[in-house]
Design an enzyme around this catalytic site. Structure first.
Site, short mmCIF file in Angstrom:
data_model
loop_
_atom_site.label_atom_id
_atom_site.label_comp_id
_atom_site.label_asym_id
_atom_site.label_seq_id
_atom_site.Cartn_x
_atom_site.Cartn_y
_atom_site.Cartn_z
N LYS A 48 -53.08 -3.29 26.83
CA LYS A 48 -52.98 -4.71 27.19
C LYS A 48 -54.24 -5.29 27.84
CE LYS A 48 -49.94 -5.42 25.42
NZ LYS A 48 -49.85 -5.01 23.98
N GLY A 50 -57.06 -5.83 26.08
CA GLY A 50 -57.90 -6.51 25.09
C GLY A 50 -58.27 -5.64 23.90
N TRP A 53 -58.39 -7.58 20.50
CA TRP A 53 -59.57 -8.45 20.45
C TRP A 53 -60.83 -7.63 20.14
CZ3 TRP A 53 -61.57 -11.49 25.34
CH2 TRP A 53 -62.47 -12.47 24.93
N HIS A 112 -56.14 5.13 23.75
CA HIS A 112 -55.76 4.85 25.15
C HIS A 112 -55.90 6.11 26.01
CE1 HIS A 112 -54.32 0.96 24.04
NE2 HIS A 112 -53.18 1.34 23.51
N SER A 143 -48.67 -8.67 31.01
CA SER A 143 -48.77 -8.49 29.57
C SER A 143 -47.97 -7.27 29.14
CB SER A 143 -50.25 -8.35 29.18
OG SER A 143 -50.38 -8.23 27.79
N LYS A 273 -50.34 -14.80 24.88
CA LYS A 273 -50.98 -16.01 25.41
C LYS A 273 -52.50 -15.92 25.36
CE LYS A 273 -47.90 -18.32 28.63
NZ LYS A 273 -47.71 -18.68 30.04
P1 A3P Z 1 -51.29 -11.47 27.00
O1 A3P Z 1 -50.01 -10.69 26.93
O2 A3P Z 1 -51.72 -11.74 28.40
O3 A3P Z 1 -51.28 -12.70 26.17
P2 A3P Z 1 -53.95 -5.26 23.71
O4 A3P Z 1 -54.58 -5.79 22.48
O5 A3P Z 1 -54.86 -4.36 24.50
O6 A3P Z 1 -52.62 -4.69 23.46
O7 A3P Z 1 -53.77 -6.48 24.70
C1 A3P Z 1 -52.94 -7.54 24.37
C2 A3P Z 1 -53.35 -8.74 25.18
O8 A3P Z 1 -54.55 -9.31 24.64
C3 A3P Z 1 -52.30 -9.85 25.13
O9 A3P Z 1 -52.44 -10.53 26.38
C4 A3P Z 1 -52.78 -10.65 23.95
O10 A3P Z 1 -52.29 -11.95 23.89
C5 A3P Z 1 -54.28 -10.64 24.19
N1 A3P Z 1 -55.08 -10.89 22.97
C6 A3P Z 1 -54.80 -10.52 21.70
N2 A3P Z 1 -55.76 -10.94 20.87
C7 A3P Z 1 -56.67 -11.59 21.63
C8 A3P Z 1 -57.90 -12.27 21.32
N3 A3P Z 1 -58.36 -12.36 20.08
N4 A3P Z 1 -58.57 -12.83 22.34
C9 A3P Z 1 -58.11 -12.75 23.60
N5 A3P Z 1 -56.97 -12.14 23.95
C10 A3P Z 1 -56.25 -11.55 22.98
#
Ligand code: A3P
Length: 310
Positions: A48, A50, A53, A112, A143, A273
């Site tokens: 969670k 990023g 991303w 992870h 998250s 979000k």
């Molecule tokens: P939130 O739950 O706060 O919205 P991971 O990819 O490590 O599982 O983390 C998921 C988190 O990254 C979620 O946060 C998700 O919405 C956010 N996320 C996913 N894609 C993203 C992007 N392209 N840019 C920024 N945040 C992103």
């Protein structure tokens, strides 16, 4: 072991980290059989922070010559998880490392696994590079709580914020203690800055293009003057933004393909979000105080800092 999601995922303590049992099995296979290559790129994260991303950004950076026409880019039709394997999950599911060993170089994998549990053969100077991203812990917790409820079997009552909070503070998660996870990679990045790039979600949100350039340089793939003139950095930032990715059909409606080394759940579970500070909408003042206190204590004496409240 500790009963965690209460729908079959057992969590056990392994070398100081609480981890799902199947992840431990994957880690053991990696220790026994994985052959690192100097060209490997390993995206390491606590869940969670990023991962999705960075999967997208690094994929776009390393493949930019192949997909010059951004209109036909794989990220427009595939979830980032389908393009970048989940290292320990794929190995656990296959029961061997063969699916990873057969990938062409450079391999780009996401994991992870906490730093102390990564085999020395992977962290030695002759093997590949690590990109680590961390995120402000209150947002990570919120998250993760949402995500855990998405994964939870429909017939079960949702996990309450209080229950999830207790798990998070005790380090009973998908990847052990958040703080220990971050500290492991932070120290590694100080020791070997050319091997471990340490990033923060908040920094990247505020100025993504700076970090896309940094990532490209770290991976020995700096943007040429010509690429800069063409606005390549901005194109990558836009393609991988939360707004773009979360609105694609594949990420809104796409089903997760089970058995391919992917997380359970659906593609949309990875896009919620994508903001800084959503904890304000969920946490009690007391939870804020507890999390900030742990963070201060754990990161005391390091240069690591986040925008804490108290
Ligand atoms: P939130 O739950 O706060 O919205 P991971 O990819 O490590 O599982 O983390 C998921 C988190 O990254 C979620 O946060 C998700 O919405 C956010 N996320 C996913 N894609 C993203 C992007 N392209 N840019 C920024 N945040 C992103």
């Amino acid at each position: 072991g500790e009963n965690w999601l209460a729908d079959g995922v057992q969590v056990v303590q392994y070398q100081g980290f609480w981890l799902p049992k199947f992840i431990v099995q994957g880690i053991m296979l990696i220790h026994d059989h994985f052959n690192p290559r100097p060209t490997d790129i390993i995206l390491s994260t606590f869940p969670k922070c990023g991962t999705t991303w960075l999967r997208a950004l690094i994929f776009a950076i390393i493949n930019r010559k192949n997909y010059y026409d951004f209109q036909n880019h794989p990220l427009l039709s595939s979830n980032p998880q389908d393009l970048v394997p989940f290292f320990e999950m794929l190995i656990h599911e296959g029961g061997s490392t063969s699916s990873i060993e057969s990938l062409p170089s450079p391999r780009f994998l996401a994991t992870h696994i906490p730093f102390p549990l990564i085999p020395k053969s992977m962290t030695s100077s002759s093997s590949g590079r690590f990109v680590y991203i961390c995120r402000e812990p209150k947002d990570v917790f919120v998250s993760m709580w949402h995500f855990m409820n998405k994964l939870r079997a429909k017939e079960l009552a949702p996990l309450s914020l209080e229950e999830a909070f207790d798990f998070f503070c005790r380090g009973v998660t998908f990847a052990g203690s958040y703080w220990d996870h971050v500290l492991g990679f932070w120290e590694a990045s100080l020791e070997s800055p050319n091997k471990v790039l340490f990033l923060k979600y908040e920094d990247m949100k505020r100025d993504p293009s700076v970090y896309v350039r940094k990532l490209a340089e770290f991976l020995d793939l700096p943007f040429s003057a010509e690429e800069e003139d063409e606005g390549m950095v901005e194109k990558i930032v836009k393609l991988c933004s939360f707004e773009s990715l979360s609105n694609l059909d594949v990420n809104k409606n796409g089903n997760n393909t089970p058995g391919k080394g992917k997380h359970p759940g659906t593609n949309s579970d990875f896009f919620r979000k994508g903001q800084i500070g959503d904890w304000r909408n969920h946490l009690t003042p007391q939870m804020v105080e507890v999390l900030d206190k742990i963070t201060k204590e754990k990161f005391q004496g390091t240069e690591l800092s986040f925008d804490l409240v108290s």
